[in-house]
Design an enzyme around this catalytic site. Structure first.
Site, PDB file in Angstrom:
ATOM      1  N   LYS A 242      36.248  46.082  32.281  1.00  0.00           N
ATOM      2  CA  LYS A 242      37.549  46.717  32.510  1.00  0.00           C
ATOM      3  C   LYS A 242      37.712  48.043  31.768  1.00  0.00           C
ATOM      4  O   LYS A 242      36.945  48.372  30.866  1.00  0.00           O
ATOM      5  CB  LYS A 242      38.677  45.735  32.181  1.00  0.00           C
ATOM      6  CG  LYS A 242      38.824  44.717  33.328  1.00  0.00           C
ATOM      7  CD  LYS A 242      40.111  43.968  33.313  1.00  0.00           C
ATOM      8  CE  LYS A 242      40.188  43.127  34.596  1.00  0.00           C
ATOM      9  NZ  LYS A 242      41.167  42.062  34.504  1.00  0.00           N
ATOM     10  N   ARG A 277      36.434  35.157  33.449  1.00  0.00           N
ATOM     11  CA  ARG A 277      36.150  35.725  34.774  1.00  0.00           C
ATOM     12  C   ARG A 277      35.267  36.951  34.567  1.00  0.00           C
ATOM     13  O   ARG A 277      35.710  37.938  33.979  1.00  0.00           O
ATOM     14  CB  ARG A 277      37.481  36.083  35.437  1.00  0.00           C
ATOM     15  CG  ARG A 277      37.396  36.613  36.834  1.00  0.00           C
ATOM     16  CD  ARG A 277      38.797  36.925  37.366  1.00  0.00           C
ATOM     17  NE  ARG A 277      38.744  37.431  38.715  1.00  0.00           N
ATOM     18  CZ  ARG A 277      38.489  38.700  39.030  1.00  0.00           C
ATOM     19  NH1 ARG A 277      38.261  39.589  38.085  1.00  0.00           N
ATOM     20  NH2 ARG A 277      38.472  39.068  40.301  1.00  0.00           N
TER      21      ARG A 277
END
Ligand code: HH2
Length: 301
Positions: A242, A277
């Site tokens: 991210k 995840r």
């Protein structure tokens, strides 16, 4: 190749064996006493991490089988990008992208599959096509029919915190105490899920790393995970590749964020995350295993 890789279902006595929390899914029990690595598959042309984008069903099935062989305990499939600034897609387009991929993945692997959608009509079609868990980044706020649908179907849900919408979420997000506000939000959404008929043991919460948060907010949430864990629901964390990892490392692109992701995954596990995840399943399975062993202080080794 894909069909040969179908894995055995988790045994019905898995909960007894684990002695702890687990998710009861249509594909069997998913024990959470050991942290679960959730592999990411995006049937999208525009997800932020190019390597996770797979629209071809055969390739998706092979990728899912490889993730399971590398240690994924669940695979998350999405067909609408939620990255900041992403354009929304219609339910019809989302189903058109998702369902062929989901059916092929369902034939290839036996682990629980989650579907990353905020639309009840897409979730319903996905459950019919073999999905086991609904992962809603809006925690049931985008489509009021989604939580009752999950309650009626008896499937687990992931409730994520998101400020704004994918189009607006990075516009100067502000919080007084981000950990307290996200925790209170998730407690309210979990109560809404229970009111919609979802049992307490079928609820997973997620602080929504990168969704309407600055780098500082993401770091505060990751180091404050034990406060969220005190709600008593299993926590899923999505830090993989991210933006905050890239920013901390001087702006490296998403494919070069694997070591930074590993650090965030390890500390998320230490903070109490039960589901991680990730894009890079084999590497993160190792990271999770070692981080968990350290967090347990040697117990069970
Ligand atoms: N992050 C993304 C998408 N879905 N779901 C949950 N529960 N938690 C997350 O952190 C999360 C999520 C964004 O990542 P990705 O799917 O790789 O990208 P995109 O949304 O661009 O498809």
């Amino acid at each position: 190749m894909a069909s040969a890789a179908r894995q055995p279902s988790p045994r019905p006595d898995a909960r007894a064996a684990s002695g702890g929390a687990c998710l009861r899914t249509r594909s069997g029990l998913l024990p959470l006493d050991r942290a679960v690595v959730v592999g990411i598959l995006n049937a999208t042309p525009d997800s932020f991490s190019r390597g996770s984008r797979i629209l071809d069903p055969g390739r998706a099935a092979d990728a899912a089988a490889a993730m399971v062989a590398a240690g994924a305990g669940m695979v998350d499939l999405g067909a609408e990008s939620t990255r900041p600034g992403a354009a929304p897609v219609s339910a019809a387009e989302e189903r058109r992208r998702l369902l062929p991929v989901l059916r092929a993945v369902r034939r290839a692997v036996a682990v629980p599959l989650s579907v990353d959608t905020m639309k009840a009509s897409v979730a319903s079609a996905a459950l019919d096509a073999g999905a086991d868990v609904v992962n809603d980044v809006t925690a049931g706020r985008f489509d009021r029919r989604l939580l009752p649908l999950c309650g009626e179907a008896g499937v687990p849900v992931v409730l994520m915190h998101l400020r704004g919408t994918p189009r607006t979420l990075q516009r100067a997000p502000r919080y007084r105490d981000v950990v307290a506000e996200v925790t209170a939000f998730l407690a309210r959404r979990a109560a809404a899920a229970e009111a919609a008929g979802i049992t307490r043991d079928a609820i997973v919460v997620d602080p929504g790393i990168g969704f309407g948060k600055t780098v500082g907010h993401n770091l505060a949430l990751l180091s404050g995970l034990p406060r969220l864990a005190a709600l008593g629901y299993p926590i899923l964390v999505g830090v993989s590749r991210k933006g905050f990892v890239g920013q901390l490392l001087g702006g490296v692109p998403s494919e070069a964020r694997i070591h930074g992701t590993a650090a965030a995954v390890a500390l998320a596990v230490a903070g109490g995350a039960r589901l991680l995840r990730v894009h890079d399943v084999a590497v993160m399975r190792q990271v999770v295993t070692v981080a968990e062993a350290i967090a347990r202080g040697g117990a069970g080794a």
